[in-house]
Design a protein around this motif. Structure first.
Motif, PDB file in Angstrom:
ATOM      1  N   GLY A   1     108.388 118.833  28.221  1.00  0.00           N
ATOM      2  CA  GLY A   1     107.757 118.170  29.234  1.00  0.00           C
ATOM      3  C   GLY A   1     106.281 118.176  29.040  1.00  0.00           C
ATOM      4  O   GLY A   1     105.555 116.435  29.513  1.00  0.00           O
ATOM      5  N   TYR A   2     105.506 119.215  28.826  1.00  0.00           N
ATOM      6  CA  TYR A   2     103.560 118.656  28.457  1.00  0.00           C
ATOM      7  C   TYR A   2     103.301 117.643  27.370  1.00  0.00           C
ATOM      8  O   TYR A   2     102.650 116.889  27.966  1.00  0.00           O
ATOM      9  N   ALA A   3     104.606 117.932  26.807  1.00  0.00           N
ATOM     10  CA  ALA A   3     103.581 116.448  25.503  1.00  0.00           C
ATOM     11  C   ALA A   3     104.640 115.272  26.072  1.00  0.00           C
ATOM     12  O   ALA A   3     104.005 113.963  25.588  1.00  0.00           O
ATOM     13  N   VAL A   4     105.415 115.471  26.693  1.00  0.00           N
ATOM     14  CA  VAL A   4     105.231 114.073  27.645  1.00  0.00           C
ATOM     15  C   VAL A   4     104.856 113.662  28.465  1.00  0.00           C
ATOM     16  O   VAL A   4     104.076 112.455  28.424  1.00  0.00           O
ATOM     17  N   THR A   5     104.110 114.744  28.395  1.00  0.00           N
ATOM     18  CA  THR A   5     102.979 114.012  30.218  1.00  0.00           C
ATOM     19  C   THR A   5     101.843 113.186  29.019  1.00  0.00           C
ATOM     20  O   THR A   5     101.290 112.325  29.478  1.00  0.00           O
ATOM     21  N   THR A   6     101.666 114.382  28.233  1.00  0.00           N
ATOM     22  CA  THR A   6     100.400 114.072  27.360  1.00  0.00           C
ATOM     23  C   THR A   6     100.358 112.867  25.954  1.00  0.00           C
ATOM     24  O   THR A   6      99.186 112.469  26.138  1.00  0.00           O
ATOM     25  N   HIS A   7     101.150 112.815  25.410  1.00  0.00           N
ATOM     26  CA  HIS A   7     101.426 111.777  25.022  1.00  0.00           C
ATOM     27  C   HIS A   7     102.852 110.690  25.022  1.00  0.00           C
ATOM     28  O   HIS A   7     104.618 110.954  24.587  1.00  0.00           O
ATOM     29  N   THR A   8     103.057 110.036  26.560  1.00  0.00           N
ATOM     30  CA  THR A   8     104.041 109.338  26.963  1.00  0.00           C
ATOM     31  C   THR A   8     105.092 108.619  26.216  1.00  0.00           C
ATOM     32  O   THR A   8     106.201 108.718  25.761  1.00  0.00           O
ATOM     33  N   TYR A   9     104.543 107.908  25.706  1.00  0.00           N
ATOM     34  CA  TYR A   9     104.588 106.443  24.816  1.00  0.00           C
ATOM     35  C   TYR A   9     105.153 106.909  23.238  1.00  0.00           C
ATOM     36  O   TYR A   9     106.198 106.248  22.947  1.00  0.00           O
ATOM     37  N   GLU A  10     105.140 107.549  23.260  1.00  0.00           N
ATOM     38  CA  GLU A  10     104.580 108.089  21.778  1.00  0.00           C
ATOM     39  C   GLU A  10     105.840 109.241  21.509  1.00  0.00           C
ATOM     40  O   GLU A  10     106.776 109.075  20.872  1.00  0.00           O
ATOM     41  N   VAL A  11     105.783 110.185  22.445  1.00  0.00           N
ATOM     42  CA  VAL A  11     106.935 110.963  22.622  1.00  0.00           C
ATOM     43  C   VAL A  11     108.309 110.376  23.162  1.00  0.00           C
ATOM     44  O   VAL A  11     109.278 110.473  22.593  1.00  0.00           O
ATOM     45  N   VAL A  12     108.425 109.512  23.882  1.00  0.00           N
ATOM     46  CA  VAL A  12     109.469 108.435  24.380  1.00  0.00           C
ATOM     47  C   VAL A  12     109.684 107.736  23.981  1.00  0.00           C
ATOM     48  O   VAL A  12     111.506 107.408  23.959  1.00  0.00           O
ATOM     49  N   ASN A  13     109.540 106.770  23.128  1.00  0.00           N
ATOM     50  CA  ASN A  13     109.893 106.283  21.953  1.00  0.00           C
ATOM     51  C   ASN A  13     110.141 106.329  20.732  1.00  0.00           C
ATOM     52  O   ASN A  13     110.406 104.509  20.104  1.00  0.00           O
ATOM     53  N   ALA A  14     109.910 107.327  20.512  1.00  0.00           N
ATOM     54  CA  ALA A  14     110.118 107.986  19.437  1.00  0.00           C
ATOM     55  C   ALA A  14     111.437 107.556  19.120  1.00  0.00           C
ATOM     56  O   ALA A  14     112.221 107.815  19.678  1.00  0.00           O
ATOM     57  N   ASN A  15     111.702 107.127  17.936  1.00  0.00           N
ATOM     58  CA  ASN A  15     113.456 106.902  17.121  1.00  0.00           C
ATOM     59  C   ASN A  15     114.201 106.074  17.607  1.00  0.00           C
ATOM     60  O   ASN A  15     115.303 106.389  17.349  1.00  0.00           O
ATOM     61  N   GLY A  16     112.951 104.755  17.506  1.00  0.00           N
ATOM     62  CA  GLY A  16     114.024 103.283  17.559  1.00  0.00           C
ATOM     63  C   GLY A  16     112.291 103.455  18.734  1.00  0.00           C
ATOM     64  O   GLY A  16     112.004 103.157  19.064  1.00  0.00           O
ATOM     65  N   ALA A  17     113.739 101.431  19.285  1.00  0.00           N
ATOM     66  CA  ALA A  17     112.544 100.273  19.638  1.00  0.00           C
ATOM     67  C   ALA A  17     112.189 100.539  21.140  1.00  0.00           C
ATOM     68  O   ALA A  17     112.895 101.580  21.611  1.00  0.00           O
ATOM     69  N   PRO A  18     111.065 100.147  21.898  1.00  0.00           N
ATOM     70  CA  PRO A  18     110.702 100.853  23.002  1.00  0.00           C
ATOM     71  C   PRO A  18     112.163 100.673  24.030  1.00  0.00           C
ATOM     72  O   PRO A  18     112.091  99.387  24.156  1.00  0.00           O
ATOM     73  N   LYS A  19     112.196 101.248  25.212  1.00  0.00           N
ATOM     74  CA  LYS A  19     113.348 101.416  25.946  1.00  0.00           C
ATOM     75  C   LYS A  19     112.643 101.853  27.926  1.00  0.00           C
ATOM     76  O   LYS A  19     112.370 101.580  27.977  1.00  0.00           O
ATOM     77  N   TYR A  20     111.691 102.800  26.976  1.00  0.00           N
ATOM     78  CA  TYR A  20     112.034 104.141  28.542  1.00  0.00           C
ATOM     79  C   TYR A  20     110.616 102.865  29.050  1.00  0.00           C
ATOM     80  O   TYR A  20     110.380 102.981  30.462  1.00  0.00           O
ATOM     81  N   VAL A  21     109.737 102.873  27.475  1.00  0.00           N
ATOM     82  CA  VAL A  21     107.810 102.696  28.582  1.00  0.00           C
ATOM     83  C   VAL A  21     107.618 101.957  27.638  1.00  0.00           C
ATOM     84  O   VAL A  21     108.043 101.512  26.373  1.00  0.00           O
ATOM     85  N   GLY A  22     107.568 100.511  28.288  1.00  0.00           N
ATOM     86  CA  GLY A  22     107.013  99.235  27.745  1.00  0.00           C
ATOM     87  C   GLY A  22     105.132  98.769  27.791  1.00  0.00           C
ATOM     88  O   GLY A  22     105.344  97.566  27.917  1.00  0.00           O
ATOM     89  N   ASN A  23     104.598 100.107  27.905  1.00  0.00           N
ATOM     90  CA  ASN A  23     103.156  99.753  27.366  1.00  0.00           C
ATOM     91  C   ASN A  23     103.382 100.896  27.125  1.00  0.00           C
ATOM     92  O   ASN A  23     103.228 101.540  26.166  1.00  0.00           O
ATOM     93  N   LYS A  24     101.298 100.983  26.831  1.00  0.00           N
ATOM     94  CA  LYS A  24     100.969 102.122  25.994  1.00  0.00           C
ATOM     95  C   LYS A  24     100.145 103.021  26.968  1.00  0.00           C
ATOM     96  O   LYS A  24      98.719 103.581  26.989  1.00  0.00           O
ATOM     97  N   GLN A  25     100.521 104.257  27.899  1.00  0.00           N
ATOM     98  CA  GLN A  25     100.126 104.587  28.995  1.00  0.00           C
ATOM     99  C   GLN A  25     101.444 106.193  28.586  1.00  0.00           C
ATOM    100  O   GLN A  25     101.822 106.072  28.285  1.00  0.00           O
TER     101      GLN A  25
END
Length: 707
Positions: A479-503
């Motif tokens: 959860g801390y990793a998602v908080t501090t590196h959101t688009y990198e962690v959530v969109n890893a290993n595939g095309a962007p899906k849950y995060v559509g920007n770089k916040q």
């Protein structure tokens, strides 16, 4: 023309009986230097004199700002001559008035106190002004110690000094042989005396100061030195310096005596008419393009931009390709347009260089880049609120990597004391950040200088000792990793899906959601009336602030969603940490004064643009696109990488109330409280007037670009 070079010896600082006992002769006024070029009003010309002017001619009050700009530039040149006059032996900070400008020895400013002489380990009292500096034995008889590899001495200050240092590449400048450019920072006697008299060299004393107000006549120099080869020294103010690796001034290592040349110089001067200081910056003329065949510039003209991208940070040992982004002004003023503040600095430099060459001085090989000055304001107006000319100013040796957003005044206004709990202006000087010891507090020992180390901010789970760690569940760390590196962690290993920007979540919820001034997450589940409400709230952030899609469906698959369950676990962990420290004390939430009616007033986006240029652009870039040069450093504020038009920070009812409150409480980063409420409203209005997902038309009436 070749000029003699200067060898600075420690003996030059030593008190000779005759010099110390006697009084130096008065500075001769010297002949006025003939100046060509167009001017709008008559002004006195600079002189080859060691006497430094106390203020700009006309005290910045002439109605024609073209005249004010020229007066400021003349002030800068006269100061440059005065502080580069040979220093009197045994009298730190005083000119040898009986010596010609081309005499050998250290310059006046070189005998001012280096910052490491002022801010000592443990908050020890600095030695008296006239004392000799002490260097490592390996330095031998060299009179200058160079250990800094940037013009500031800590990572956060590099951030605040408009250097995009993100931890992946060093914010250092290298010559074409990969050798580091070195820096020094020096304080003149009025500035030094103020710091010592008030005990500001002690961090714990400084943290209690209600305000900082340096006296008129205070000056501070930042100098950049490069290693010289062969005949290059003929075109520089040169010295034999002890160059060491920066392991701390009391434990430098690998010290070597090297011939160094002055490549760049910043001069800050506090005057009666400029409580925000006069900002003068100078460079050696061969920095970018070689004007003398013997000098190798900090640029390889044979290397293409594709192979040698200009003004980009490079790994250790790799040359920097330096280019000038903001040109030295070369246009004559239009006197019928008094608001333009134009002066032909190139022509002025040519006149000054000619006179200095005739005087056999190596100063002839230096140029004024420009002078920045504050437009006089009302007495009731805080010093931190100002109008500035020119808007941007930068030195290729000190703002090499972000010249297009560099403003000396706009950057230094963020300087703060070591007060951990609230912003107290350090009166435009970052040097105070070097004071020791740090104030007591959970975060202050490891916090970088100038960053708030308020004990109110929750420590991240990676820095909590095992006996205080109540959640060993890996979900907390995820959860801390998602908080501090959101688009990198959530969109890893595939095309962007849950995060559509770089916040990142912590782009708004600062310090990993652990900052009470930035809508922290303590008791988030309680505020959202249970788990389902919290999951819906998180989903809403992903849809709006992240311009993406919800993570899951509450009551169906959210408990099994790695990212959702991690965020919930982390928020619960934060809540437990808070109540361990403050049992029974309800936490605050939101932003301070968030519900104040003052934030509901619509701001002025035109004024907001000027504020953005001065106090935001060097972090968030010139067009709000953020800084992602080597990964996330500062988030985009508008455009496709920012939050969408439905986000909480977006306008509601015509005013950007939530964003205004956030900016006032937290921005510039680590300097919450610097912006006034009016500034915060204007800035929010400007930011939210720009194109972003969900907005079709920009402030210029043109269609917003699609991603």
């Amino acid at each position: 023309m070749k000029h003699r070079f200067f060898v600075v010896l420690l003996a030059a600082f030593a008190c000779s009986g005759a010099a110390a006992a006697g009084s130096i002769s008065r500075c001769d006024s010297g002949p006025a230097i003939a100046l060509s070029g167009k001017r709008c009003d008559a002004l006195a010309s600079p002189q080859l004199s060691c006497e430094a002017p106390k203020d700009v001619q006309g005290a910045l009050a002439q109605p024609n700002q073209n005249t004010v700009q020229r007066a400021a530039d003349l002030f800068s040149w006269q100061q440059f001559i005065a502080i580069n006059w040979p220093a009197a032996k045994g009298r730190r900070g005083e000119p040898a008035a009986d010596q010609p400008l081309d005499a050998g020895g250290p310059r006046v400013w070189e005998t001012w106190k280096e910052a490491f002489e002022v801010y000592r380990p443990g908050g020890a009292r600095p030695a008296a002004w006239g004392s000799n500096p002490t260097f490592p034995a390996a330095c031998g008889g060299a009179g200058k110690l160079l250990i800094r590899t940037s013009k500031v001495s800590d990572v956060v200050d590099q951030t605040l000094q408009a250097l995009p240092a993100d931890g992946t590449l060093p914010a250092s400048l290298k010559d074409q042989k990969g050798r580091l450019v070195r820096y020094e920072i020096r304080l003149n006697k009025p500035l030094f005396d103020y710091v010592v008299k008030r005990g500001l060299y002690k961090g714990d004393v400084q943290a209690k100061a209600a305000s900082i107000d340096f006296p008129d006549g205070s000056q501070l120099v930042k100098a950049a030195w490069r290693e010289l080869d062969g005949d290059e020294a003929n075109y520089f103010i040169a010295t034999d310096a002890c160059v060491c690796e920066d392991k701390g001034v009391d434990t430098p290592s690998n010290c070597q005596i090297k011939r160094m040349g002055l490549a760049g110089l910043h001069l800050m001067t506090r005057t009666a008419s400029a409580p925000q200081w006069i900002w003068s910056t100078y460079e050696q003329v061969d920095n970018v393009t070689a004007l003398h065949p013997a000098v190798k510039p900090l640029n390889n003209p044979a290397c293409s931009a594709a192979s040698c991208p200009p003004n980009k940070q490079t790994p250790d040992g790799v040359p920097t390709q330096l280019s000038r982004v903001i040109p030295i002004p070369d246009k004559d003023p239009d006197c019928s347009k008094p608001e333009q503040a134009v002066n032909n600095v190139v022509a002025l430099n040519a006149d000054m260089q000619k006179a200095l060459a005739q005087a056999q001085s190596p100063l002839a090989n230096y140029a004024l880049i420009n002078t920045q000055w504050p437009v006089p304001g009302g007495k009731a107006k805080p010093k931190t609120v100002f109008d500035v000319r020119p808007a941007l100013l930068g030195n290729t040796t000190m703002e090499a990597f972000s010249q297009n957003t560099s403003s000396c005044m706009g950057c230094h206004v963020m300087s703060r004391t070591l007060n951990p709990n609230r912003f107290v202006s350090a009166d435009f000087s970052f040097t105070l950040n070097n004071a020791q010891p740090r104030p007591k507090g959970a975060r202050c020992v490891s916090a970088e200088a100038s960053e708030s180390c308020s004990d109110k901010i929750l420590a991240p789970p990676t820095k909590v000792s095992p006996d205080r760690q109540t959640q060993a569940d890996p979900k907390v760390l995820h959860g801390y990793a998602v908080t501090t590196h959101t688009y990198e962690v959530v969109n890893a290993n595939g095309a962007p899906k849950y995060v559509g920007n770089k916040q990142h979540c912590q782009s708004c919820h600062l310090n990993g959601g652990g900052n009470p001034d930035a809508a922290w997450w303590v008791d988030a589940e309680k505020r959202q009336k249970g788990l389902s409400g919290l999951q819906n709230r998180i989903n809403g952030c992903f849809e709006r602030s992240m311009n993406g899609q919800k993570l899951c469906e509450p009551g169906k698959d959210c408990d099994d969603n790695l990212h959702m369950s991690g965020l919930v676990a982390y928020m619960r962990w934060q809540t437990e940490q808070y109540y361990r420290k403050h049992p029974g004390k309800p936490p605050v939430s939101g932003f301070p004064n968030e519900n104040s009616a003052a934030f509901s007033v619509k701001g002025d986006p035109v004024q907001g643009k000027a504020i953005y240029t001065q106090k935001c652009a060097f972090c968030h870039n010139s067009e709000g696109q953020g800084r992602y040069e080597n990964g996330y450093f500062r988030p985009a504020l508008w455009g496709n990488d920012s939050y969408n038009a439905s986000a909480g920070m977006a306008p509601s009812g015509g005013a950007s109330a939530k964003l205004s409150a956030f900016l006032h409480a937290n921005m510039p980063y680590t300097s919450g409280g610097l912006l006034t409420i009016a500034e915060s409203r204007d800035l929010a209005a400007y930011i939210n007037s720009q194109c972003r997902p969900g907005i079709q038309t920009g402030p210029d009436g043109k269609a917003c670009p699609s991603k």
